[in-house]
Scaffold this motif. Structure first.
Motif, PDB file in Angstrom:
ATOM      1  N   ALA A 161       0.833  -1.193   0.000  1.00 49.86           N
ATOM      2  CA  ALA A 161       0.000   0.000   0.000  1.00 49.86           C
ATOM      3  C   ALA A 161       0.868   1.242   0.000  1.00 49.86           C
ATOM      4  N   ALA A 162       0.507   2.178  -0.843  1.00 52.75           N
ATOM      5  CA  ALA A 162       1.175   3.472  -0.866  1.00 52.75           C
ATOM      6  C   ALA A 162       0.405   4.423   0.030  1.00 52.75           C
ATOM      7  N   SER A 163       1.133   5.201   0.808  1.00 50.18           N
ATOM      8  CA  SER A 163       0.477   6.136   1.714  1.00 50.18           C
ATOM      9  C   SER A 163       1.216   7.466   1.691  1.00 50.18           C
ATOM     10  N   GLY A 164       0.528   8.489   2.142  1.00 52.92           N
ATOM     11  CA  GLY A 164       1.099   9.830   2.133  1.00 52.92           C
ATOM     12  C   GLY A 164       0.239  10.751   1.292  1.00 52.92           C
ATOM     13  N   THR A 165       0.808  11.880   0.941  1.00 55.90           N
ATOM     14  CA  THR A 165       0.083  12.867   0.127  1.00 55.90           C
ATOM     15  C   THR A 165       0.279  12.498  -1.340  1.00 55.90           C
ATOM     16  N   ILE A 166      -0.671  11.754  -1.880  1.00 53.82           N
ATOM     17  CA  ILE A 166      -0.546  11.173  -3.210  1.00 53.82           C
ATOM     18  C   ILE A 166      -1.579  11.758  -4.154  1.00 53.82           C
ATOM     19  N   LEU A 167      -1.102  12.204  -5.307  1.00 53.64           N
ATOM     20  CA  LEU A 167      -2.014  12.649  -6.354  1.00 53.64           C
ATOM     21  C   LEU A 167      -2.414  11.472  -7.227  1.00 53.64           C
ATOM     22  N   ARG A 168      -1.397  10.662  -7.600  1.00 56.82           N
ATOM     23  CA  ARG A 168      -1.672   9.529  -8.465  1.00 56.82           C
ATOM     24  C   ARG A 168      -0.519   8.532  -8.378  1.00 56.82           C
ATOM     25  N   VAL A 169      -0.841   7.265  -8.544  1.00 57.44           N
ATOM     26  CA  VAL A 169       0.181   6.221  -8.624  1.00 57.44           C
ATOM     27  C   VAL A 169       0.148   5.642 -10.030  1.00 57.44           C
ATOM     28  N   ASP A 170       1.247   5.708 -10.727  1.00 56.42           N
ATOM     29  CA  ASP A 170       1.314   5.160 -12.080  1.00 56.42           C
ATOM     30  C   ASP A 170       1.734   3.690 -12.020  1.00 56.42           C
ATOM     31  N   ALA A 171       2.787   3.316 -12.732  1.00 59.59           N
ATOM     32  CA  ALA A 171       3.173   1.913 -12.779  1.00 59.59           C
ATOM     33  C   ALA A 171       3.535   1.385 -11.393  1.00 59.59           C
ATOM     34  N   MET A 172       3.136   0.155 -11.135  1.00 61.16           N
ATOM     35  CA  MET A 172       3.467  -0.527  -9.881  1.00 61.16           C
ATOM     36  C   MET A 172       4.044  -1.895 -10.226  1.00 61.16           C
ATOM     37  N   GLY A 173       4.820  -2.431  -9.320  1.00 65.49           N
ATOM     38  CA  GLY A 173       5.412  -3.731  -9.634  1.00 65.49           C
ATOM     39  C   GLY A 173       5.995  -4.415  -8.417  1.00 65.49           C
ATOM     40  N   VAL A 203      13.566 -12.119  -1.009  1.00 63.18           N
ATOM     41  CA  VAL A 203      12.911 -10.950  -0.426  1.00 63.18           C
ATOM     42  C   VAL A 203      12.197 -10.239  -1.573  1.00 63.18           C
ATOM     43  N   TYR A 204      10.923 -10.007  -1.388  1.00 61.24           N
ATOM     44  CA  TYR A 204      10.103  -9.375  -2.414  1.00 61.24           C
ATOM     45  C   TYR A 204       9.891  -7.904  -2.066  1.00 61.24           C
ATOM     46  N   TYR A 205      10.084  -7.064  -3.073  1.00 63.18           N
ATOM     47  CA  TYR A 205       9.938  -5.622  -2.897  1.00 63.18           C
ATOM     48  C   TYR A 205       8.859  -5.094  -3.832  1.00 63.18           C
ATOM     49  N   CYS A 206       8.008  -4.233  -3.313  1.00 61.88           N
ATOM     50  CA  CYS A 206       7.084  -3.556  -4.201  1.00 61.88           C
ATOM     51  C   CYS A 206       7.716  -2.237  -4.638  1.00 61.88           C
ATOM     52  N   ASN A 207       7.259  -1.779  -5.778  1.00 61.03           N
ATOM     53  CA  ASN A 207       7.813  -0.581  -6.395  1.00 61.03           C
ATOM     54  C   ASN A 207       6.687   0.181  -7.060  1.00 61.03           C
ATOM     55  N   ALA A 208       6.778   1.508  -7.049  1.00 60.63           N
ATOM     56  CA  ALA A 208       5.714   2.291  -7.672  1.00 60.63           C
ATOM     57  C   ALA A 208       6.225   3.668  -8.066  1.00 60.63           C
ATOM     58  N   ASP A 209       5.660   4.183  -9.137  1.00 60.50           N
ATOM     59  CA  ASP A 209       5.891   5.569  -9.547  1.00 60.50           C
ATOM     60  C   ASP A 209       4.772   6.400  -8.944  1.00 60.50           C
ATOM     61  N   ILE A 210       5.136   7.221  -7.967  1.00 64.59           N
ATOM     62  CA  ILE A 210       4.140   7.955  -7.193  1.00 64.59           C
ATOM     63  C   ILE A 210       4.268   9.441  -7.482  1.00 64.59           C
ATOM     64  N   ILE A 211       3.149  10.050  -7.796  1.00 69.94           N
ATOM     65  CA  ILE A 211       3.109  11.490  -8.045  1.00 69.94           C
ATOM     66  C   ILE A 211       2.405  12.153  -6.871  1.00 69.94           C
ATOM     67  N   GLY A 212       3.138  13.029  -6.205  1.00 63.69           N
ATOM     68  CA  GLY A 212       2.548  13.741  -5.080  1.00 63.69           C
ATOM     69  C   GLY A 212       2.088  15.121  -5.509  1.00 63.69           C
ATOM     70  N   TRP A 213       1.424  15.790  -4.618  1.00 63.43           N
ATOM     71  CA  TRP A 213       0.966  17.141  -4.910  1.00 63.43           C
ATOM     72  C   TRP A 213       2.185  18.048  -5.031  1.00 63.43           C
ATOM     73  N   GLY A 214       2.335  18.667  -6.194  1.00 62.37           N
ATOM     74  CA  GLY A 214       3.440  19.591  -6.411  1.00 62.37           C
ATOM     75  C   GLY A 214       4.755  18.942  -6.775  1.00 62.37           C
ATOM     76  N   THR A 215       4.753  17.628  -6.986  1.00 67.29           N
ATOM     77  CA  THR A 215       5.992  16.935  -7.345  1.00 67.29           C
ATOM     78  C   THR A 215       5.794  16.143  -8.625  1.00 67.29           C
ATOM     79  N   GLY A 216       6.866  15.774  -9.222  1.00 68.50           N
ATOM     80  CA  GLY A 216       6.797  14.874 -10.366  1.00 68.50           C
ATOM     81  C   GLY A 216       6.747  13.442  -9.867  1.00 68.50           C
ATOM     82  N   ALA A 217       6.866  12.506 -10.789  1.00 72.69           N
ATOM     83  CA  ALA A 217       6.821  11.096 -10.418  1.00 72.69           C
ATOM     84  C   ALA A 217       8.085  10.715  -9.660  1.00 72.69           C
ATOM     85  N   ILE A 218       7.910  10.078  -8.528  1.00 70.18           N
ATOM     86  CA  ILE A 218       9.026   9.601  -7.725  1.00 70.18           C
ATOM     87  C   ILE A 218       8.936   8.087  -7.663  1.00 70.18           C
ATOM     88  N   ASN A 219      10.003   7.425  -8.059  1.00 67.25           N
ATOM     89  CA  ASN A 219      10.022   5.971  -7.997  1.00 67.25           C
ATOM     90  C   ASN A 219      10.344   5.538  -6.576  1.00 67.25           C
TER      91      ASN A 219
END
Length: 119
Positions: free
Chosen positions: A22-34, A91-107
């Motif tokens: 689960a992604a949490s925080g101030t999120i505008l949108r989550v793009d690719a996940m993996g 060990v399994y890791y989740c990954n996501a491109d997360i766009i926050g308010w006022g920021t670009g996509a952060i992997n």
């Protein structure tokens, strides 16, 4: 913004596990996940990815056994792992491109969850 993974554990070969993230925080949108996985001394490898629209891709080693899915409303991604093999241990890791308010996509990466499959 952070990713929190859960669901790892110890199972026998042939059994199933479901990982969630689960992604949490101030999120505008989550793009690719993996999901990726890594063993000691080895490079992290791609397991499966899913776009926001739901298009999926899988490593050849897990095709037909693993299924990735997501819930865009909840900003979550899951990995259903069936017919587990000893070589899926990692060990399994989740990954996501997360766009926050006022920021670009952060992997972003989750903290990792251990999956151990005994034969």
């Amino acid at each position: 913004v952070q990713l929190q993974a859960s669901g790892g554990g110890l199972v026998q070969a042939g059994e199933s596990l479901r990982l969630s993230c689960a992604a949490s925080g101030t999120i505008l949108r989550v793009d690719a996940m993996g999901w990726y996985r890594q063993n000691p001394g080895k490079q992290r490898e791609l397991v499966a990815t899913i776009t926001r629209a739901g298009s999926t891709s899988y490593a050849d080693s897990v095709k037909g056994r693993f299924t990735i899915s997501r819930d865009n409303a909840k900003n979550t991604v899951s990995l259903q792992m069936n017919s587990l093999k000893a070589e899926d241990t990692a060990v399994y890791y989740c990954n996501a491109d997360i766009i926050g308010w006022g920021t670009g996509a952060i992997n972003s990466w989750g903290q990792g969850t251990l999956v151990t499959v005994t034969s």
